[in-house]
Design a protein around this motif. Structure first.
Motif, mmCIF file in Angstrom:
data_model
loop_
_atom_site.group_PDB
_atom_site.id
_atom_site.type_symbol
_atom_site.label_atom_id
_atom_site.label_comp_id
_atom_site.label_asym_id
_atom_site.label_seq_id
_atom_site.Cartn_x
_atom_site.Cartn_y
_atom_site.Cartn_z
ATOM 1 N N GLU A 161 -5.355 9.912 6.396
ATOM 2 C CA GLU A 161 -4.322 9.079 6.529
ATOM 3 C C GLU A 161 -3.826 8.613 4.836
ATOM 4 O OE1 GLU A 161 -4.374 5.272 8.439
ATOM 5 O OE2 GLU A 161 -2.377 4.788 7.989
ATOM 6 N N VAL A 162 -2.931 9.210 4.678
ATOM 7 C CA VAL A 162 -2.351 8.500 3.338
ATOM 8 C C VAL A 162 -1.875 7.181 3.103
ATOM 9 C CG1 VAL A 162 -0.460 9.108 1.539
ATOM 10 C CG2 VAL A 162 -1.512 10.923 2.674
ATOM 11 N N GLN A 163 -2.512 6.516 2.350
ATOM 12 C CA GLN A 163 -1.965 5.266 1.867
ATOM 13 C C GLN A 163 -1.934 4.991 0.265
ATOM 14 O OE1 GLN A 163 -5.084 2.808 3.987
ATOM 15 N NE2 GLN A 163 -3.620 2.298 5.790
ATOM 16 N N LEU A 164 -1.030 4.073 0.056
ATOM 17 C CA LEU A 164 -0.864 3.455 -1.175
ATOM 18 C C LEU A 164 -0.705 2.266 -1.311
ATOM 19 C CD1 LEU A 164 1.019 6.739 -1.174
ATOM 20 C CD2 LEU A 164 0.681 5.957 -3.874
ATOM 21 N N GLN A 165 -1.235 1.463 -1.995
ATOM 22 C CA GLN A 165 -1.206 -0.360 -2.013
ATOM 23 C C GLN A 165 -0.898 -0.708 -3.626
ATOM 24 O OE1 GLN A 165 -1.084 -2.395 0.621
ATOM 25 N NE2 GLN A 165 -0.279 -3.579 -1.081
ATOM 26 N N ALA A 166 0.061 -1.090 -3.666
ATOM 27 C CA ALA A 166 0.447 -2.017 -4.996
ATOM 28 C C ALA A 166 -0.184 -3.305 -4.986
ATOM 29 C CB ALA A 166 1.656 -1.921 -5.293
ATOM 30 N N CYS A 168 4.794 1.672 -5.567
ATOM 31 C CA CYS A 168 3.977 2.777 -6.275
ATOM 32 C C CYS A 168 4.245 3.907 -4.855
ATOM 33 C CB CYS A 168 2.878 2.862 -6.464
ATOM 34 S SG CYS A 168 1.659 2.156 -5.315
ATOM 35 N N ALA A 169 4.523 5.013 -5.133
ATOM 36 C CA ALA A 169 4.712 6.188 -4.366
ATOM 37 C C ALA A 169 4.133 7.331 -4.780
ATOM 38 C CB ALA A 169 6.237 6.073 -3.779
ATOM 39 N N ARG A 170 4.073 8.412 -4.034
ATOM 40 C CA ARG A 170 3.674 9.725 -4.603
ATOM 41 C C ARG A 170 4.946 10.741 -4.581
ATOM 42 N NH1 ARG A 170 -0.227 13.134 -0.025
ATOM 43 N NH2 ARG A 170 1.215 12.620 1.512
ATOM 44 N N GLY A 171 4.813 11.500 -5.673
ATOM 45 C CA GLY A 171 5.774 12.708 -5.540
ATOM 46 C C GLY A 171 5.193 14.108 -6.104
ATOM 47 N N TYR A 191 13.399 13.653 -11.921
ATOM 48 C CA TYR A 191 12.495 13.328 -10.626
ATOM 49 C C TYR A 191 12.099 12.075 -9.971
ATOM 50 C CZ TYR A 191 9.545 15.049 -6.915
ATOM 51 O OH TYR A 191 8.784 15.200 -5.820
ATOM 52 N N LEU A 192 12.284 11.143 -11.079
ATOM 53 C CA LEU A 192 11.813 9.822 -10.827
ATOM 54 C C LEU A 192 12.931 8.866 -10.040
ATOM 55 C CD1 LEU A 192 9.434 7.769 -11.175
ATOM 56 C CD2 LEU A 192 10.528 7.012 -13.269
ATOM 57 N N PHE A 193 13.167 9.452 -8.893
ATOM 58 C CA PHE A 193 14.417 8.770 -8.000
ATOM 59 C C PHE A 193 13.454 8.359 -6.608
ATOM 60 C CE2 PHE A 193 17.823 9.202 -10.531
ATOM 61 C CZ PHE A 193 17.638 10.245 -11.648
ATOM 62 N N PRO A 194 13.945 7.399 -6.151
ATOM 63 C CA PRO A 194 13.224 7.073 -4.811
ATOM 64 C C PRO A 194 13.226 7.998 -3.808
ATOM 65 C CG PRO A 194 14.329 5.125 -5.571
ATOM 66 C CD PRO A 194 14.532 6.382 -6.356
ATOM 67 N N GLU A 211 7.384 9.555 -1.574
ATOM 68 C CA GLU A 211 7.170 9.428 -0.238
ATOM 69 C C GLU A 211 5.698 8.615 -0.147
ATOM 70 O OE1 GLU A 211 6.146 13.192 1.363
ATOM 71 O OE2 GLU A 211 4.588 13.778 0.095
ATOM 72 N N ASP A 212 5.599 8.166 0.923
ATOM 73 C CA ASP A 212 4.495 7.401 1.422
ATOM 74 C C ASP A 212 4.363 5.977 0.447
ATOM 75 O OD1 ASP A 212 2.916 10.442 1.492
ATOM 76 O OD2 ASP A 212 3.260 9.082 3.037
ATOM 77 N N TRP A 213 5.254 5.364 0.674
ATOM 78 C CA TRP A 213 5.584 4.079 0.035
ATOM 79 C C TRP A 213 4.536 2.918 0.710
ATOM 80 C CZ3 TRP A 213 9.085 3.466 -3.919
ATOM 81 C CH2 TRP A 213 9.901 4.703 -4.078
ATOM 82 N N GLY A 214 4.039 2.374 -0.537
ATOM 83 C CA GLY A 214 3.053 1.233 0.077
ATOM 84 C C GLY A 214 3.799 -0.068 -0.002
ATOM 85 N N GLN A 215 3.241 -1.213 0.595
ATOM 86 C CA GLN A 215 3.698 -2.384 0.114
ATOM 87 C C GLN A 215 3.841 -2.833 -1.101
ATOM 88 O OE1 GLN A 215 1.343 -5.244 2.678
ATOM 89 N NE2 GLN A 215 2.808 -4.962 4.531
ATOM 90 N N GLY A 216 5.060 -3.458 -1.435
ATOM 91 C CA GLY A 216 5.045 -3.704 -2.738
ATOM 92 C C GLY A 216 4.634 -5.126 -3.241
ATOM 93 N N THR A 217 4.541 -5.158 -4.763
ATOM 94 C CA THR A 217 3.909 -6.504 -5.102
ATOM 95 C C THR A 217 5.096 -7.208 -6.167
ATOM 96 O OG1 THR A 217 1.943 -7.513 -6.461
ATOM 97 C CG2 THR A 217 2.894 -5.222 -7.244
ATOM 98 N N LEU A 218 5.177 -8.290 -5.779
ATOM 99 C CA LEU A 218 6.222 -9.362 -6.445
ATOM 100 C C LEU A 218 6.071 -9.675 -8.000
ATOM 101 C CD1 LEU A 218 9.024 -10.782 -6.373
ATOM 102 C CD2 LEU A 218 7.851 -12.701 -5.469
ATOM 103 N N VAL A 219 6.720 -9.381 -8.741
ATOM 104 C CA VAL A 219 6.657 -9.712 -10.088
ATOM 105 C C VAL A 219 7.831 -10.639 -10.520
ATOM 106 C CG1 VAL A 219 6.809 -9.174 -12.748
ATOM 107 C CG2 VAL A 219 5.428 -7.538 -10.927
ATOM 108 N N THR A 220 7.497 -11.931 -10.959
ATOM 109 C CA THR A 220 8.413 -12.983 -11.394
ATOM 110 C C THR A 220 8.282 -13.402 -12.780
ATOM 111 O OG1 THR A 220 8.557 -13.748 -9.261
ATOM 112 C CG2 THR A 220 9.576 -15.235 -10.653
#
Length: 125
Positions: free
Chosen positions: A1-6, A96-99, A106-109, A113-122
């Motif tokens: 299973e592909v997973q990415l986690q920021a 983060c995601a893989r391409g 190419y750097l367009f959403p 693919e395979d987007w992980g949950q994001g991380t909030l930067v304030t």
């Protein structure tokens, strides 16, 4: 299973630094590129940076060039985004995601693919 986690987001004052991590599993870094994206409240998701570890190449959008650095640790299947000299306009959820490529064309959403949950930067002023 592909997973990415920021991870690694947080709250900082303008001028501060944060290092984001993108932990990946289920695929080889040699076959894919990793892109960092961000989405500010009320705005569309936009590309920030990408890395192609197979050819040691990377790309940054103009707004972060000279302030952000992308790197990877293939042994840990992790890509980092070191963010320095942060500005309030950098406030967003970072993903983060893989391409299949890494470039200004190419750097367009939609190309990633395979987007992980994001991380909030304030970033506060």
């Amino acid at each position: 299973e592909v997973q990415l986690q920021a991870s690694g987001g947080g709250k900082v004052q303008a001028g501060g630094s944060l290092r984001l991590s993108c932990s990946a599993s289920g695929f080889s870094f040699d076959d894919y590129t990793i892109g960092w994206f961000r989405q500010a409240p009320g705005k569309e998701r936009e590309g920030v940076s990408c890395i192609d570890t197979s050819i040691d190449d990377s790309y940054y959008v103009d707004s972060v060039k000279g302030r952000f650095t992308i790197s990877s640790d293939n042994a840990k299947n992790t890509v980092y985004l070191q963010m320095n000299s942060l500005k309030p306009e950098d406030t967003a959820v970072y993903y983060c995601a893989r391409g299949r490529a890494c470039s200004m064309f190419y750097l367009f959403p939609l190309k990633y693919e395979d987007w992980g949950q994001g991380t909030l930067v304030t970033v506060s002023s």
